[in-house]
Design a protein around this motif. Structure first.
Motif, short mmCIF file in Angstrom:
data_model
loop_
_atom_site.label_atom_id
_atom_site.label_comp_id
_atom_site.label_asym_id
_atom_site.label_seq_id
_atom_site.Cartn_x
_atom_site.Cartn_y
_atom_site.Cartn_z
N MET A 26 0.83 -1.20 0.00
CA MET A 26 0.00 0.00 0.00
C MET A 26 0.87 1.25 0.00
O MET A 26 0.48 2.27 -0.58
CB MET A 26 -0.97 0.00 1.19
N VAL A 27 2.05 1.19 0.62
CA VAL A 27 2.97 2.32 0.56
C VAL A 27 3.55 2.44 -0.85
O VAL A 27 3.78 3.55 -1.35
CB VAL A 27 4.09 2.18 1.61
N TRP A 28 3.77 1.31 -1.51
CA TRP A 28 4.21 1.33 -2.91
C TRP A 28 3.10 1.89 -3.80
O TRP A 28 3.38 2.46 -4.84
CB TRP A 28 4.60 -0.08 -3.36
N ALA A 29 1.86 1.70 -3.40
CA ALA A 29 0.75 2.24 -4.19
C ALA A 29 0.76 3.76 -4.16
O ALA A 29 0.59 4.41 -5.19
CB ALA A 29 -0.59 1.70 -3.68
N LEU B 277 0.12 6.93 2.25
CA LEU B 277 -0.36 5.92 3.20
C LEU B 277 0.72 5.50 4.18
O LEU B 277 0.51 4.58 4.98
CB LEU B 277 -0.88 4.69 2.45
N LEU B 278 1.87 6.17 4.14
CA LEU B 278 2.92 5.85 5.11
C LEU B 278 2.44 6.11 6.54
O LEU B 278 2.79 5.37 7.46
CB LEU B 278 4.16 6.70 4.81
N GLY B 279 1.63 7.16 6.73
CA GLY B 279 1.08 7.43 8.06
C GLY B 279 0.21 6.29 8.56
O GLY B 279 0.24 5.95 9.75
N THR B 280 -0.55 5.68 7.67
CA THR B 280 -1.36 4.52 8.03
C THR B 280 -0.48 3.36 8.43
O THR B 280 -0.79 2.61 9.36
CB THR B 280 -2.26 4.12 6.85
N ALA B 281 0.65 3.20 7.73
CA ALA B 281 1.60 2.14 8.08
C ALA B 281 2.17 2.37 9.48
O ALA B 281 2.36 1.42 10.24
CB ALA B 281 2.74 2.09 7.05
N LEU C 171 9.98 1.89 5.93
CA LEU C 171 10.45 3.24 6.22
C LEU C 171 11.71 3.56 5.42
O LEU C 171 11.88 4.68 4.91
CB LEU C 171 10.73 3.38 7.72
N GLY C 172 12.60 2.57 5.30
CA GLY C 172 13.82 2.79 4.54
C GLY C 172 13.53 3.09 3.09
O GLY C 172 14.13 4.00 2.50
N TYR C 173 12.60 2.34 2.49
CA TYR C 173 12.21 2.59 1.10
C TYR C 173 11.64 3.99 0.94
O TYR C 173 12.00 4.73 0.02
CB TYR C 173 11.19 1.54 0.66
N SER C 174 10.76 4.38 1.87
CA SER C 174 10.09 5.69 1.78
C SER C 174 11.10 6.82 1.92
O SER C 174 11.05 7.82 1.19
CB SER C 174 9.02 5.80 2.87
N THR C 175 12.03 6.67 2.87
CA THR C 175 13.04 7.69 3.07
C THR C 175 13.97 7.80 1.87
O THR C 175 14.32 8.90 1.41
CB THR C 175 13.87 7.38 4.33
N TRP C 176 14.37 6.65 1.33
CA TRP C 176 15.25 6.61 0.17
C TRP C 176 14.60 7.28 -1.04
O TRP C 176 15.21 8.04 -1.77
CB TRP C 176 15.63 5.17 -0.14
#
Length: 220
Positions: free
Chosen positions: A167-170, A174-178, A214-219
């Motif tokens: 869902m974060v890849w979507a 939605l990172l906040g939901t994670a 989190l690492g993917y999102s930050t990167w």
């Protein structure tokens, strides 16, 4: 109303909504963000993070899933919107499963109709964007998080992690939901009456999985 009749009404409503969504998927002209998604990412195969123009507008899961049918069929708006259209049954089913947890019949029906018939949300499943995919995956992740907190089954834990990552890849919003799901799961694990070994094993697995998200999102 007995259970059989109730299920029949849910199926009839689903058939009506999915048919209407099909018409929208075919007939509604391509929108600006969809055009950008096609020309910048899908058409050139720049699907993964850092492989092309870096921008949060690249809803990665949507780009990947829309790119696949475009390799075999004419990349019309309907073809590019196909992944979101196909994910609507997933969203509908889990909206049904989640609202079945509500005891009051009136509240249950009202919440369910609000989830599946809010037009602004419903429209996302007829677009070539990641919002429909993300909402469907969020429903799956939330429902299995509830099941895991009550039954502590590995299957539910794995489904929460996998769908949470997808869902974060979507779409990254939605990172906040994670974050919320992570906090709920970790609290539930630590407060459970299971053994210390069980708590440690699932806590480490959860922290590692969330670190990847989190690492993917930050990167990116």
């Amino acid at each position: 109303m007995n259970k059989k009749n109730s299920t029949g009404l849910y199926l009839i409503l689903f058939a009506i909504l999915w048919t209407y969504l099909l018409v929208r998927t075919i007939r509604v002209p391509f929108l600006e963000d969809e055009i950008a998604t096609w020309f910048i990412y899908i058409m050139h195969g720049h699907l993964l993070p850092m492989s092309g123009y870096v921008d949060a507008n690249n809803h990665i899961l949507n780009s990947i899933l829309a790119w696949l049918p475009a390799q075999f069929f004419d990349p019309s708006p309907a073809i590019l919107r196909l992944p979101n259209f196909v994910f609507f049954p997933v969203y509908y089913y889990y909206a049904y499963r989640i609202t079945r947890l509500i005891e009051s019949n009136l509240v249950r029906v009202a919440v369910f109709l609000g989830l599946v018939m809010t037009h602004h949300l419903f429209d996302f499943f007829g677009l070539c964007r990641g919002y429909g995919l993300g909402m469907a995956l969020m429903m799956v992740s939330s429902y299995h998080a509830y099941l895991f907190l009550h039954a502590h089954r590995i299957r539910d834990f794995v489904l929460v992690i996998v769908t949470g990552f997808l869902m974060v890849w979507a779409h990254l919003s939605l990172l906040g939901t994670a974050y919320i799901l992570f906090a709920l799961l970790l609290t539930g694990i630590l407060l459970s009456k299971n053994t210390k070994t069980w708590k440690l094993r699932f806590s480490v697995g959860l922290v590692f999985a969330f670190a990847c998200i989190l690492g993917y999102s930050t990167w990116y």
